[in-house]
Every structure is written in structure tokens, then in C-alpha cells.
Scaffold this motif. Structure first.
Motif, PDB file in Angstrom:
ATOM      1  N   ALA A 109       0.747  -1.398   0.358  1.00  0.00           N
ATOM      2  CA  ALA A 109       0.253  -0.064  -0.404  1.00  0.00           C
ATOM      3  C   ALA A 109       0.946   1.252  -0.688  1.00  0.00           C
ATOM      4  O   ALA A 109       1.825   1.412   0.809  1.00  0.00           O
ATOM      5  N   LEU A 141      -1.366   0.644  -5.198  1.00  0.00           N
ATOM      6  CA  LEU A 141      -0.556  -0.207  -4.913  1.00  0.00           C
ATOM      7  C   LEU A 141       0.818  -0.459  -5.531  1.00  0.00           C
ATOM      8  O   LEU A 141       0.103  -0.127  -6.786  1.00  0.00           O
ATOM      9  N   ALA A 184      -0.833  -9.122  -0.874  1.00  0.00           N
ATOM     10  CA  ALA A 184      -1.212  -8.231   0.288  1.00  0.00           C
ATOM     11  C   ALA A 184       0.593  -8.039   1.317  1.00  0.00           C
ATOM     12  O   ALA A 184      -0.002  -8.617   1.723  1.00  0.00           O
ATOM     13  N   ASP A 186       2.569  -5.926   3.550  1.00  0.00           N
ATOM     14  CA  ASP A 186       2.837  -5.702   5.192  1.00  0.00           C
ATOM     15  C   ASP A 186       3.547  -5.303   6.621  1.00  0.00           C
ATOM     16  O   ASP A 186       3.874  -4.954   7.323  1.00  0.00           O
ATOM     17  N   PHE A 201      -2.053  -3.325   5.042  1.00  0.00           N
ATOM     18  CA  PHE A 201      -3.397  -4.220   5.107  1.00  0.00           C
ATOM     19  C   PHE A 201      -4.852  -4.886   5.971  1.00  0.00           C
ATOM     20  O   PHE A 201      -4.687  -5.239   6.519  1.00  0.00           O
ATOM     21  N   ASP A 202      -5.537  -3.086   5.773  1.00  0.00           N
ATOM     22  CA  ASP A 202      -7.303  -3.128   6.790  1.00  0.00           C
ATOM     23  C   ASP A 202      -8.492  -3.461   5.597  1.00  0.00           C
ATOM     24  O   ASP A 202      -8.157  -3.539   4.091  1.00  0.00           O
ATOM     25  N   ARG A 205      -7.610  -0.642   2.735  1.00  0.00           N
ATOM     26  CA  ARG A 205      -6.565  -1.022   2.193  1.00  0.00           C
ATOM     27  C   ARG A 205      -6.979  -2.688   0.959  1.00  0.00           C
ATOM     28  O   ARG A 205      -5.917  -2.126   0.415  1.00  0.00           O
ATOM     29  N   LEU A 206      -7.776  -2.687   1.633  1.00  0.00           N
ATOM     30  CA  LEU A 206      -8.122  -4.210   0.312  1.00  0.00           C
ATOM     31  C   LEU A 206      -8.893  -4.203  -0.290  1.00  0.00           C
ATOM     32  O   LEU A 206      -8.610  -4.941  -1.615  1.00  0.00           O
ATOM     33  N   ILE A 209      -7.529  -2.679  -3.750  1.00  0.00           N
ATOM     34  CA  ILE A 209      -6.858  -4.219  -4.607  1.00  0.00           C
ATOM     35  C   ILE A 209      -8.260  -4.623  -5.671  1.00  0.00           C
ATOM     36  O   ILE A 209      -7.984  -4.316  -7.113  1.00  0.00           O
ATOM     37  N   VAL A 264      -5.784 -10.917   7.047  1.00  0.00           N
ATOM     38  CA  VAL A 264      -6.175  -9.822   5.740  1.00  0.00           C
ATOM     39  C   VAL A 264      -7.136 -10.603   5.427  1.00  0.00           C
ATOM     40  O   VAL A 264      -8.307 -10.229   5.124  1.00  0.00           O
ATOM     41  N   TYR A 268     -10.265  -9.436   4.133  1.00  0.00           N
ATOM     42  CA  TYR A 268     -11.652  -9.654   3.528  1.00  0.00           C
ATOM     43  C   TYR A 268     -12.781  -9.810   2.599  1.00  0.00           C
ATOM     44  O   TYR A 268     -13.548  -9.395   2.021  1.00  0.00           O
TER      45      TYR A 268
END
Length: 388
Positions: A109, A141, A184, A186, A201-202, A205-206, A209, A264, A268
Motif C-alpha cells: 500500500a 499499490l 498483500a 505489510d 492492509f486493513d 486498503r484491501l 486492490i 488479511v 477481505y
């Protein structure tokens, strides 16, 4: 029996994009909600997406660190440096020249831009770590392996990578479906100098994608969980009761899957039961509502399990090699198990041999075609030329 909703198979860029491309490819413009077999593939309405087996590339964007940096990394982090000694062709060349039909992209990210524009290891070597790459200064990204250490790539941003995939796919509309695995990343790293701390990536942030994929591919170009699930209650039930789309419905299209598990994957799925409204499939165990794709990277220890999952109708990704070990020794045990397991996606760092190792190790399917009939799940009448 509940059935899958009618699929949209328009893989163009909308009417203007189709008109611009008419001189280059045969892409249908307008309503193409019904599919027919290509004359070259008469079994397209019988064979399904899970009836094939293909070779994939691991960290498909990766370029080995430049010689001066690689020598420094061998001194700083020797085991890691050894594991990074491989280079892939640009994505389009992998598809055309090596028959790769599954790839993997690692994403970081970078909502403000510039987070990965400076390279710590290069700064340590030369005093100036500035990359000078404009794409790395832009928000979005980024695609790389390990921040500040192993960062060379054939495409710097996810959007850039996806545009390459889209253009190749549109120019080759009869290709067997391409699968793109997204990891992803991090994780912080431990190095003897200051390194970038990635943004975690929360769920937000997902979402990016999905948004970036949607900014590149038209809806009909992507095989989504919603399409596969149709009006079944869960994705797993759709797979077990109806199966994956046919090759006729999948040819010339792409499918995305999330490489991550744990927090993650949970983020998602949060608010998206059975992946409703999502673009990526996830690695899920049988019994989970989102089950359909399973990642099992050890084809030896998981050999019987992979074969059982493939026989049930699940898609499985495994690895033929890792960390350059097999390529250095020439040991094909893991590779041979991966191919024999029936896993639809057999991932490698070596679709061609590395001449520096001198072992001749590489991964190809029997018959050296881009894809073959799956040895576990394909019906007996399937022939390799039916796939691609």
C-alpha cells in the motif's frame, strides 16, 4: 437445483475500446452474454476451468538484484540473497514465450505515493537511494518483493502490471484463463539500516486492490466469485453442486485470488460473506462458505490432499520449487510431485533453466503446451489441444 446466474462474457473495454481494437483482435462489442465454443476448441462447452493444469510463475514481476547490490546482500543477508537469485521475463513475454498461465504479484500500500521511491540498500552502497522512477512517486499499490532490499520489478505498480496483462489477453482472446495471485504485503524487515515500515492492509486498503483491478479490467473480463456462485447459497455449494464455468465461458478471461490467509483474508471477507461483491477468490478450506480455491505449497507433504481436493472440484495452487534450492541441486522430486498431484497451478521460479546453476532444472508440463488436461479431474475424452 439452484443454478448460476447468466454470465456476461464481454471482455472488451466498452464500445469505444472495442472499436479502437477491431483492427487488432476479434473482441465482441455489445451484448455477448451467451458463449459459444471457438471452432478450434470443440469441447469448450464440456470442459471446465478446473479440468486444466498450467505452469505458473512465482513472484512473476521479480528481477534479481543488480550485481553490486547482490554482492552486498550476499554479505549482509546471505541466505535471503541466495533465495532471490532469479529473474522473470516481462509478463507478456511469459505468457507468449513460456506458456505461463498463472502469475503472482506482491503489492504494498502506498496511498500518498513515494513510500518506495527510495531504496535503503542502494543508499547504503552509494549514498543516494533515489530510484528516479516517476511511477513510484504516484499514489497506488506498488509491486515489489522486499522493501529496501529486493525491489527490482518488470512493472512498478499494480495498475501497470494489470494493464500489461489486459493488453496481452485482449490480443490473444482464445487463451486459457489466466489466474493472478495477489499477495498483500505489510511485514516489517530487520536490516542493518533503516527500512520502510509498510502500511498495514486493513479492509480499506484491501478495497483498493479491488478498485485498482476494476479500473483496468471491464467486468466481463474477470471471472468473479459472484459469477461462479450464481444463485447458490455459498461459493462452496456452487463448486460442489454445479462446478466451475466451462472453458467456453472462461477462455480469454482472468481470475484473481488472494495469496494471504489469517487476518488479511479475514479482513477481505468481513462484510462480504461467501465473497459477495469481491473480485478475488481466497484460499479457503472445504467447509468454509468461500471455499473454491486452496493454496497448498508443499506438493510432497500434501500430495494426497491435493489430489482429493482436485477430485472434488476445487482449484489448487502448489509450488514446484522454492528459494532456488531445487534449481541449484537439480532435484526434481518436488516438481514431479507437484505435476502429478493434479494441482491446477504449478508455480515455479524457473520456467527455463538458469545457466549459472548448470543443473538444467526447469518446470514444464508433459507435452510442453501452455496447458494440459488435468490428470485427476479432466474427463477421459479431454486432449491437451482442447485446453490451449
Amino acid at each position: 437445483m439452484r443454478t448460476r446466474a447468466n454470465r456476461r462474457i464481454d471482455v472488451g473495454l466498452g464500445l469505444p475500446g472495442c472499436l479502437a481494437a477491431l483492427g487488432l483482435m476479434a473482441v465482441a462489442c455489445g451484448d455477448s452474454s451467451t458463449s459459444g465454443s471457438s471452432p478450434a476448441y470443440p469441447r469448450d462447452d464440456v470442459l471446465r476451468l478446473n479440468h486444466m493444469q498450467v505452469v505458473g510463475s512465482h513472484n512473476s514481476y521479480h528481477i534479481q538484484p543488480r550485481p553490486d547490490l547482490f554482492a552486498a546482500l550476499q554479505a549482509l543477508v546471505p541466505p535471503l540473497a541466495e533465495a532471490w537469485e532469479y529473474t522473470h521475463l516481462p509478463l507478456g513475454e511469459q505468457f507468449s514465450d513460456q506458456g505461463i498461465r498463472q502469475i503472482e504479484l506482491d503489492v504494498f500500500a502506498d496511498p500518498q505515493g513515494g513510500l518506495y521511491a527510495n531504496r535503503g540498500a542502494i543508499e547504503l552502497l552509494t549514498g543516494d537511494g533515489a530510484s528516479g522512477i516517476p511511477d513510484l512517486d504516484e499514489p497506488g499499490l506498488k509491486v515489489l518483493h522486499v522493501q529496501d532490499l529486493d525491489f527490482e520489478s518488470t512493472c512498478w505498480t499494480l495498475v501497470q502490471c494489470l494493464e500489461t496483462i489486459r493488453e496481452w489477453s485482449l490480443a490473444n482472446p482464445d487463451h486459457a484463463p489466466l489466474t493472478i495471485l495477489i499477495e498483500a504485503k505489510d511485514d516489517e524487515i530487520d536490516a542493518p539500516f533503516e527500512t520502510v515500515v509498510p502500511i498495514a492492509f486493513d479492509a480499506e486498503r484491501l478495497d483498493v486492490i479491488d478498485q485498482e483491478i476494476g479500473s483496468v479490467f471491464s467486468p466481463g473480463h474477470v471471472i468473479t466469485p459472484d459469477e461462479v456462485r450464481g444463485d447458490h447459497e455459498t461459493l462452496e455449494r456452487a463448486i460442489l453442486e454445479e462446478g466451475w464455468p466451462t472453458l467456453g465461458e472462461s477462455r480469454g478471461r482472468v481470475l484473481f485470488a488472494l495469496d494471504n490467509g489469517g487476518r488479511v483474508k479475514d479482513a477481505y471477507l468481513d462484510g462480504h460473506p461467501s465473497l459477495r461483491g469481491r473480485i478475488l477468490f481466497v484460499s479457503a478450506e472445504p467447509g468454509e462458505d468461500a471455499a473454491g480455491f486452496v493454496k497448498l505449497n508443499d506438493p510432497i507433504g500434501s500430495f494426497d490432499r491435493i489430489r482429493n481436493l482436485v477430485a472434488q472440484g476445487f482449484l489448487v495452487r502448489t509450488r514446484a520449487d522454492g528459494d532456488t534450492a531445487e534449481a541449484r541441486t537439480g532435484d526434481t522430486t518436488k516438481r514431479d510431485a507437484a505435476i502429478a498431484s493434479g494441482a491446477q497451478f504449478v508455480s515455479t521460479d524457473y520456467p527455463v533453466p538458469n545457466p549459472d546453476f548448470g543443473t538444467g532444472y526447469f518446470v514444464a508440463l508433459p507435452g510442453a503446451m501452455p496447458a494440459r488436461c488435468n490428470p485427476i479431474s479432466a474427463p477421459p475424452e479431454c486432449r491437451p489441444e482442447d485446453i490451449e
